[in-house]
Design an enzyme around this catalytic site. Structure first.
Site: not given
Ligand code: GRF
Length: 193
Positions: A60, A88, A103-104, A140
């Site tokens: 990594r 990473l 974003t999670h 996260d």
């Molecule tokens: C999102 O729900 C994000 O939170 C997660 O992966 C998804 C990405 O979606 N980590 P996309 O590939 O942009 O459609």
């Protein structure tokens, strides 16, 4: 602001960022994916930093060095992870401390990890959602910038629930990035020296 977007999947968040005219200077992926195609179609530099190991044996730190090198060529000052599938190593977090956003698809700290939507469904929660946060080396975690709840329907599958969460992410992530752009900082961290 000079934004790099890191992708691995369908790239619908990237698409929303492009539609919002965020100043994306490069899109980087760890595998061939639709996100790279979207970038190329829009004339945005699309960079593939492919992994040489898809197992737990991946180095990594070495991989993160390659990412830092690739981003340096584009003079990036903010990184937005948008469904990036590789954890990473420290070189990225050293080079861009406080300037990496993620974003999670859950209400952190509940359900961290790659299968957050499935885990929330399996647990039987009635409300889940999404979290926009500053990414740190620990997966996260990191300071939360925005969250929004999504109600779980009785007949939800992982796919239907994830899509409803992504509808929210496509708005909330963009609003958060626009706010960072306007302020020139993420919390106390300046984007440029
Ligand atoms: C999102 O729900 C994000 O939170 C997660 O992966 C998804 C990405 O979606 N980590 P996309 O590939 O942009 O459609």
């Amino acid at each position: 602001m000079r934004l790099a977007v890191l992708v691995s999947g369908t790239g619908s968040l990237l698409e929303a960022m492009q539609s919002a005219d965020l100043p994306i200077v490069c899109v980087l992926a760890d595998r061939p994916c639709r996100g790279l195609e979207l970038a190329a179609e829009a004339g945005i530099p699309a960079v593939l930093v492919e992994r040489d190991d898809w197992g737990s044996g991946i180095d990594r730190v070495a991989y993160a060095h390659n990412v830092v090198e690739a981003l340096a060529a584009h003079d990036v000052d903010l990184i937005a992870m948008a469904g990036f599938g590789t954890v990473l190593g420290s070189p990225v977090f050293d080079a861009y401390a406080g300037r990496i956003i993620n974003t999670h698809p859950s209400l952190l700290p509940s359900f961290p990890g790659w299968h957050a939507v499935r885990a929330a469904l399996d647990f039987g929660v009635k409300v889940t959602g999404c979290t926009i946060h500053v990414a740190t080396e620990e997966v996260d975690s990191g300071p939360i910038l925005a969250q929004e709840a999504v109600t779980v329907a009785d007949d939800d599958t992982e796919a239907t629930l994830h899509e409803r969460i992504k509808v929210i992410e496509r708005r909330l992530y963009i609003e958060t990035l626009q706010d960072i752009h306007a302020r020139g900082r993420v919390l106390e961290t300046q984007l440029t020296a």
